[in-house]
Scaffold this motif. Structure first.
Motif, PDB file in Angstrom:
ATOM      1  N   VAL A  97       4.894  -5.523  -8.039  1.00  0.00           N
ATOM      2  CA  VAL A  97       4.998  -4.535  -6.671  1.00  0.00           C
ATOM      3  C   VAL A  97       3.597  -4.738  -5.571  1.00  0.00           C
ATOM      4  O   VAL A  97       3.808  -4.841  -4.982  1.00  0.00           O
ATOM      5  CB  VAL A  97       4.965  -2.958  -7.016  1.00  0.00           C
ATOM      6  N   LEU A  98       2.430  -4.467  -5.893  1.00  0.00           N
ATOM      7  CA  LEU A  98       1.449  -5.056  -5.473  1.00  0.00           C
ATOM      8  C   LEU A  98       1.020  -6.259  -4.865  1.00  0.00           C
ATOM      9  O   LEU A  98       0.799  -6.350  -3.397  1.00  0.00           O
ATOM     10  CB  LEU A  98       0.018  -4.060  -5.613  1.00  0.00           C
ATOM     11  N   VAL A  99       1.437  -7.289  -5.486  1.00  0.00           N
ATOM     12  CA  VAL A  99       1.425  -8.607  -5.368  1.00  0.00           C
ATOM     13  C   VAL A  99       2.734  -9.493  -4.334  1.00  0.00           C
ATOM     14  O   VAL A  99       2.114  -9.989  -3.272  1.00  0.00           O
ATOM     15  CB  VAL A  99       1.435  -9.315  -6.530  1.00  0.00           C
ATOM     16  N   PHE A 100       3.477  -8.606  -4.774  1.00  0.00           N
ATOM     17  CA  PHE A 100       4.719  -8.607  -4.080  1.00  0.00           C
ATOM     18  C   PHE A 100       4.341  -8.758  -2.632  1.00  0.00           C
ATOM     19  O   PHE A 100       4.243  -8.469  -1.392  1.00  0.00           O
ATOM     20  CB  PHE A 100       6.407  -7.692  -4.203  1.00  0.00           C
ATOM     21  N   TYR A 101       3.696  -7.127  -2.170  1.00  0.00           N
ATOM     22  CA  TYR A 101       3.205  -6.565  -0.874  1.00  0.00           C
ATOM     23  C   TYR A 101       2.169  -6.649   0.001  1.00  0.00           C
ATOM     24  O   TYR A 101       2.505  -7.552   0.823  1.00  0.00           O
ATOM     25  CB  TYR A 101       2.829  -4.719  -0.889  1.00  0.00           C
ATOM     26  N   ALA A 102       1.190  -7.622  -0.492  1.00  0.00           N
ATOM     27  CA  ALA A 102       0.478  -8.145  -0.286  1.00  0.00           C
ATOM     28  C   ALA A 102       0.455  -9.478   0.740  1.00  0.00           C
ATOM     29  O   ALA A 102       0.053 -10.129   1.501  1.00  0.00           O
ATOM     30  CB  ALA A 102      -0.635  -8.114  -1.269  1.00  0.00           C
ATOM     31  N   LEU A 179      13.501  -4.043  -6.555  1.00  0.00           N
ATOM     32  CA  LEU A 179      12.888  -2.373  -6.047  1.00  0.00           C
ATOM     33  C   LEU A 179      10.870  -3.365  -5.360  1.00  0.00           C
ATOM     34  O   LEU A 179      11.074  -2.662  -4.727  1.00  0.00           O
ATOM     35  CB  LEU A 179      11.870  -2.364  -7.573  1.00  0.00           C
ATOM     36  N   CYS A 180      10.675  -3.932  -5.894  1.00  0.00           N
ATOM     37  CA  CYS A 180       9.366  -5.010  -5.187  1.00  0.00           C
ATOM     38  C   CYS A 180      10.220  -4.927  -3.572  1.00  0.00           C
ATOM     39  O   CYS A 180       9.813  -5.504  -2.836  1.00  0.00           O
ATOM     40  CB  CYS A 180       9.119  -6.230  -5.696  1.00  0.00           C
ATOM     41  N   SER A 181      11.585  -6.077  -4.076  1.00  0.00           N
ATOM     42  CA  SER A 181      12.474  -6.272  -2.637  1.00  0.00           C
ATOM     43  C   SER A 181      12.167  -5.470  -1.698  1.00  0.00           C
ATOM     44  O   SER A 181      11.980  -5.177  -0.228  1.00  0.00           O
ATOM     45  CB  SER A 181      13.596  -6.902  -2.716  1.00  0.00           C
ATOM     46  N   LEU A 182      12.751  -3.949  -2.103  1.00  0.00           N
ATOM     47  CA  LEU A 182      12.520  -3.038  -1.005  1.00  0.00           C
ATOM     48  C   LEU A 182      11.566  -1.539  -1.133  1.00  0.00           C
ATOM     49  O   LEU A 182      11.578  -0.856  -0.610  1.00  0.00           O
ATOM     50  CB  LEU A 182      13.799  -1.737  -2.149  1.00  0.00           C
ATOM     51  N   THR A 183      10.371  -3.112  -1.352  1.00  0.00           N
ATOM     52  CA  THR A 183       8.648  -1.943  -1.363  1.00  0.00           C
ATOM     53  C   THR A 183       8.981  -1.680   0.554  1.00  0.00           C
ATOM     54  O   THR A 183       8.573  -2.295   1.392  1.00  0.00           O
ATOM     55  CB  THR A 183       7.758  -3.013  -1.295  1.00  0.00           C
ATOM     56  N   PRO A 184       8.460  -0.551   1.198  1.00  0.00           N
ATOM     57  CA  PRO A 184       8.647  -0.417   2.536  1.00  0.00           C
ATOM     58  C   PRO A 184       6.673  -1.141   2.994  1.00  0.00           C
ATOM     59  O   PRO A 184       6.296  -1.183   2.542  1.00  0.00           O
ATOM     60  CB  PRO A 184       8.230   1.189   2.022  1.00  0.00           C
ATOM     61  N   ARG A 185       7.376  -0.783   4.401  1.00  0.00           N
ATOM     62  CA  ARG A 185       6.299  -1.561   4.730  1.00  0.00           C
ATOM     63  C   ARG A 185       5.260  -1.060   5.389  1.00  0.00           C
ATOM     64  O   ARG A 185       3.523  -1.277   5.307  1.00  0.00           O
ATOM     65  CB  ARG A 185       6.723  -2.523   6.136  1.00  0.00           C
ATOM     66  N   ALA A 186       5.634   0.622   5.908  1.00  0.00           N
ATOM     67  CA  ALA A 186       4.338   1.052   6.115  1.00  0.00           C
ATOM     68  C   ALA A 186       3.578   1.807   4.966  1.00  0.00           C
ATOM     69  O   ALA A 186       4.000   2.277   3.305  1.00  0.00           O
ATOM     70  CB  ALA A 186       5.688   2.870   6.970  1.00  0.00           C
ATOM     71  N   LEU A 187       2.044   1.465   5.137  1.00  0.00           N
ATOM     72  CA  LEU A 187       1.197   1.637   3.640  1.00  0.00           C
ATOM     73  C   LEU A 187       1.519   3.203   3.454  1.00  0.00           C
ATOM     74  O   LEU A 187       1.433   3.922   2.550  1.00  0.00           O
ATOM     75  CB  LEU A 187      -0.090   1.719   4.458  1.00  0.00           C
ATOM     76  N   GLU A 188       1.439   4.378   4.148  1.00  0.00           N
ATOM     77  CA  GLU A 188       1.375   5.958   4.053  1.00  0.00           C
ATOM     78  C   GLU A 188       2.521   5.826   2.273  1.00  0.00           C
ATOM     79  O   GLU A 188       2.206   6.530   2.498  1.00  0.00           O
ATOM     80  CB  GLU A 188       2.104   6.538   5.148  1.00  0.00           C
TER      81      GLU A 188
END
Length: 226
Positions: A97-102, A179-188
């Motif tokens: 998840v973190l790698v995808f978001y970054a 679930l990785c593709s659904l990772t929100p853009r908002a940091l909070e």
């Protein structure tokens, strides 16, 4: 059923593991600066699970990962999440998840790459020493020959165990991608999403260990406090 000497040695090992788990929980509480982080019941449960497995020792690393996310320090979060995978293979879900978001938010830079490699260094070293370790790692992460604690046991009586496992692994990996593709853009919302990923993927994992559930629940408590 073992000899007295073997039984005594095993008891010492289990007690030592329990002490290590309790220490890791105390360190986790210090990381999030909350003495009331874990209620006594969960603390005792962690100690008991620690007598069976050292998986819960990744709790301090999970706390550091979530804290780094809250500080927008994605490079450090990749480092801690990578190190957490060396204790529990299940933490690869969080790392994914973190790698995808970054990557998606263009936060993955040279520093992030270096930190990720440092986090995965234990696996890299083992792969260099023993070439077949990578295959063993994949098998341990997503495949086991038995499913003693899994919802797929409910359908194992209608199909072969091998077929059930193939379906469960395919479903689990597909869910990880979704679930990785659904990772929100908002940091909070990122830390909360990471916890949701761990919870869903635990519930649908082909091989569910009890101590992993304690690890997931603890991650939820950490998310609510950081």
């Amino acid at each position: 059923g073992g000899s007295p000497g073997t039984t005594g040695f095993t008891a010492v090992v289990y007690a030592g593991q329990a002490v290590l788990v309790v220490v890791s929980v105390v360190l986790t509480a210090r990381v999030v600066r909350s003495a009331s982080l874990l209620p006594p019941l969960l603390l005792s449960t962690l100690a008991l699970c620690g007598m069976y497995s050292l998986e819960t020792l990744s709790l301090p690393l999970l706390a550091l990962t979530l804290e780094s996310i809250s500080r927008r320090d994605y490079a450090r979060s990749l480092l801690y999440a990578g190190l957490a995978t060396s204790i529990s293979y299940f933490n690869f879900a969080l790392l994914a998840v973190l790698v995808f978001y970054a990557l998606r938010e263009n936060y993955f830079n040279k520093k992030s790459a270096v930190m990720l490699l440092l986090g995965l260094l234990p696996h890299i070293v083992l792969c260099a020493i023993r070439l077949e370790y990578f295959t063993l790692l994949v098998e341990r992460a997503v495949y086991e020959p038995r499913t003693p604690l899994s919802i797929y046991r409910l359908i194992s009586s209608f199909a072969s165990e091998e077929l059930v496992y193939r379906v469960s692994v395919a479903l689990w990996l597909s869910l990880l991608v979704v679930l990785c593709s659904l990772t929100p853009r908002a940091l909070e919302h990122l830390a909360g999403h990471a916890y949701t990923v761990l919870l869903v993927l635990y519930a649908l994992h082909p091989y569910c260990y009890p101590q992993t559930l304690v690890l997931v629940i603890s991650a939820g408590l950490l998310t609510s406090r950081i």
